[in-house]
Write an enzyme that holds these catalytic residues in place. Structure first.
Site, PDB file in Angstrom:
ATOM      1  N   SER A  44      -7.125 -20.173  17.626  1.00 43.83           N
ATOM      2  CA  SER A  44      -6.997 -19.701  16.240  1.00 43.83           C
ATOM      3  C   SER A  44      -8.314 -19.884  15.493  1.00 43.83           C
ATOM      4  O   SER A  44      -8.394 -19.655  14.292  1.00 43.83           O
ATOM      5  CB  SER A  44      -5.877 -20.471  15.527  1.00 43.83           C
ATOM      6  N   THR A 176      11.621  10.160 -16.822  1.00 48.13           N
ATOM      7  CA  THR A 176      12.592   9.624 -15.862  1.00 48.13           C
ATOM      8  C   THR A 176      12.745  10.727 -14.824  1.00 48.13           C
ATOM      9  O   THR A 176      12.635  11.918 -15.158  1.00 48.13           O
ATOM     10  CB  THR A 176      13.967   9.322 -16.506  1.00 48.13           C
ATOM     11  N   HIS A 177      12.943  10.349 -13.588  1.00 49.78           N
ATOM     12  CA  HIS A 177      13.018  11.325 -12.486  1.00 49.78           C
ATOM     13  C   HIS A 177      11.763  12.198 -12.422  1.00 49.78           C
ATOM     14  O   HIS A 177      11.808  13.323 -11.937  1.00 49.78           O
ATOM     15  CB  HIS A 177      14.243  12.224 -12.607  1.00 49.78           C
ATOM     16  N   SER A 298     -15.434  15.199  -0.878  1.00 49.52           N
ATOM     17  CA  SER A 298     -14.986  15.717   0.406  1.00 49.52           C
ATOM     18  C   SER A 298     -16.206  16.102   1.222  1.00 49.52           C
ATOM     19  O   SER A 298     -17.212  16.567   0.678  1.00 49.52           O
ATOM     20  CB  SER A 298     -14.096  16.934   0.174  1.00 49.52           C
ATOM     21  N   LYS A 304     -14.382  18.683  -4.669  1.00 47.74           N
ATOM     22  CA  LYS A 304     -13.383  17.616  -4.677  1.00 47.74           C
ATOM     23  C   LYS A 304     -13.868  16.312  -5.298  1.00 47.74           C
ATOM     24  O   LYS A 304     -15.007  15.900  -5.123  1.00 47.74           O
ATOM     25  CB  LYS A 304     -12.911  17.317  -3.237  1.00 47.74           C
ATOM     26  N   ASN A 306     -11.821  12.746  -5.247  1.00 51.05           N
ATOM     27  CA  ASN A 306     -10.551  12.198  -4.758  1.00 51.05           C
ATOM     28  C   ASN A 306     -10.291  10.773  -5.242  1.00 51.05           C
ATOM     29  O   ASN A 306     -11.214   9.966  -5.303  1.00 51.05           O
ATOM     30  CB  ASN A 306     -10.550  12.212  -3.224  1.00 51.05           C
ATOM     31  N   GLU A 311      -5.243   5.389  -3.869  1.00 52.87           N
ATOM     32  CA  GLU A 311      -4.574   5.705  -2.608  1.00 52.87           C
ATOM     33  C   GLU A 311      -4.633   4.527  -1.640  1.00 52.87           C
ATOM     34  O   GLU A 311      -3.658   4.196  -0.969  1.00 52.87           O
ATOM     35  CB  GLU A 311      -5.208   6.939  -1.964  1.00 52.87           C
ATOM     36  N   GLN A 343       1.454 -20.667  14.434  1.00 54.93           N
ATOM     37  CA  GLN A 343       0.044 -20.349  14.251  1.00 54.93           C
ATOM     38  C   GLN A 343      -0.141 -18.934  13.690  1.00 54.93           C
ATOM     39  O   GLN A 343      -1.165 -18.629  13.089  1.00 54.93           O
ATOM     40  CB  GLN A 343      -0.670 -20.481  15.601  1.00 54.93           C
TER      41      GLN A 343
END
Ligand code: ARG
Length: 478
Positions: A44, A176-177, A298, A304, A306, A311, A343
């Site tokens: 470890s 909502t929704h 991009s 683009k 992004n 994300e 461990q």
């Protein structure tokens, strides 16, 4: 079988150790060397190195307790404590000779201690096991790590509060929704996250008293023959209590599961914010503009921009959940007491804490740089019949039962939809074709500002309430 004599730690220079198998601290009952593959499979060291400071602190406290219990003479105890200081200095400076056969950080430190001060270093492990040692180290590590995450979450909350204060007059549609529902203040929406984070901190603080229990003195599982003063060790290490059952103490990882659960819920909150930031920064919403420095382009499409940071935070949430599930699964089948399965707790904890820390840090800066697209939000906040509830409530005030008012306004919205008109384009005469309870003041309730200001109870989106809550939170986080 090799005829080579097993080497002692002391005679082997650091370089040679990595080339040839060395004697293990526990090798007495073994005839053969550890298989190379097993050595790396069971080690470890690559990840528990980060516990070294706590391990050394714990060893120093243990050594002092051994002296106090007349198990170690003063001379030996000071030699060991001095040696541990040297080991710490070596690791601090990055010149500690780690060896693959060290197995874990506890063994590495003890091996090096004996190399540095001679066989007297071998007295340190009296009345102790790696099982109570590692339980101690993780508790100490988590105590500090939680303290650090708490501070970072607080900074993040302050960034959200600053944006809320700066945009107190910005309205947006509440959903909502994911359908436009009623107008709210953008600040109210941001404060919802500050409240979530407040609960996250609460969960982390709740975990602290159960972390704050000192396991050293439990030995491998049964306790030890040496009557060390455990309360003294606890005091030296800043713990308020000692564990009351040695079997439980070496096999308990509840505190680790609790921390992972708290971190998972925190990540869930960050992930929900991520989802909103991704939506809001899309051209479809265009409610916010993320700072350029927090987006990527991009490789193919020149136009683009992004939202990679939200994300990735959303994506990393699954990773933290995974660590919680992995640990719970590891624990569920374990007989008492210590098993090597335990461990596996460390990589889960360390990676979860690293992930949360990085996510909270990057979000603090991103939120500071967020640009709010007021007009787009205002446009969205005043369309989509978000004032229909205001009109229904108006009829209630005029004595109509709410169910009936809801039905009436529903028909009114239906008619507007058919004629492609907005509620605010209606005249009093239009309204009165649906109910004779509509009077001149009915048109006055059809404003976004009015709708917001009427939500004036505790927890509502009225500006006065939101401003007051900002003040309270600012004080709390000061
Ligand atoms: N590296 C081990 C762990 O992290 C330390 C305890 C090992 N104890 C043992 N008896 N093998 O859990």
């Amino acid at each position: 079988m090799s005829k080579r004599k097993p080497r002692t730690g002391r005679s082997v220079p650091p370089k040679a150790r990595t080339a040839k198998p060395a004697r293990k601290a526990w090798s007495g009952r073994f005839r053969e060397q550890t298989n190379r593959a097993v050595e790396s499979f069971t080690s470890s060291l690559s990840f528990d190195q980060r516990l070294y400071g706590y391990d050394i602190q714990g060893s120093i406290a243990h050594c002092k307790a051994l002296e106090l219990a007349d198990v170690l003479p003063h001379r030996d105890a000071s030699a060991i404590i001095r040696g541990l200081g040297e080991v710490r200095a070596e690791i601090d400076a990055g010149r500690f000779p780690f060896a693959p056969e060290d197995e874990d950080i506890h063994m590495a430190i003890e091996r090096r201690l004996i190399e540095l001060i001679g066989p007297v270093g071998g007295k340190l492990h009296t009345g102790r096991s790696r099982n109570d040692q590692v339980a101690l180290d993780i508790r100490m590590y988590l105590r500090d790590a939680l303290g650090s995450v708490l501070g970072k979450v607080k900074r993040f909350q302050r960034a959200l509060l600053d944006q809320a204060r700066r945009h107190l007059d910005v309205v947006m549609p509440g959903y909502t929704h994911l359908q436009r529902a009623q107008p709210v203040l953008f600040a109210h929406h941001l404060l919802a996250y500050v409240e979530m984070l407040e609960r996250d901190k609460g969960r982390m603080r709740d975990a602290l008293p159960r972390l704050d229990v000192m396991p050293l003195g439990s030995g491998a599982l049964a306790g030890t023959n040496f009557l060390v003063d455990r309360s003294y060790v606890a005091r030296l290490l800043g713990f308020t209590a000692v564990t009351e059952n040695s079997l439980d103490a070496v096999s308990d990882r509840d505190f680790a599961a609790e921390v992972l659960a708290a971190l998972s819920i925190l990540m869930m909150h960050l992930s929900r914010l991520s989802e909103e930031l991704v939506l809001w920064s899309s051209q479809e919403f265009h409610f916010v503009e993320l700072p350029d420095g927090f987006c990527t382009g991009s490789s193919m499409m020149p136009q683009k921009k992004n939202p990679d940071v939200p994300e990735l935070v959303r994506g990393k949430t699954g990773r933290v959940y995974g660590h919680l599930l992995a640990l719970l699964t590891t624990l569920k089948g374990l007989p008492l007491s210590y098993n090597r399965d335990l461990q596996e707790d460390k990589e889960a904890l360390f990676d979860a804490l690293d992930t949360v820390t990085a996510s909270v840090d990057v979000y603090t800066e991103l939120i500071k740089g967020l640009t709010v697209q007021r007009p787009a939000m205002a446009r969205a906040a005043s369309s989509g019949y978000v004032l229909a509830t205001e009109l229904a409530d108006y009829l209630v005030v005029k004595g109509i039962p709410f169910r009936q008012a809801h039905e009436t306004v529903g028909r009114l919205v239906r008619a507007c939809l058919d004629r492609k008109r907005d509620l605010r384009e209606l005249t009093l005469a239009d309204l009165r074709t649906f109910s004779d309870r509509f009077e001149k003041d009915a048109l006055d309730v059809l404003t976004v500002e009015g709708a917001i200001e009427r939500k004036a109870q505790i927890g509502g989106t009225a500006r006065k309430k939101v401003e007051a809550r900002i003040k309270v939170l600012e004080k709390m986080l000061a």
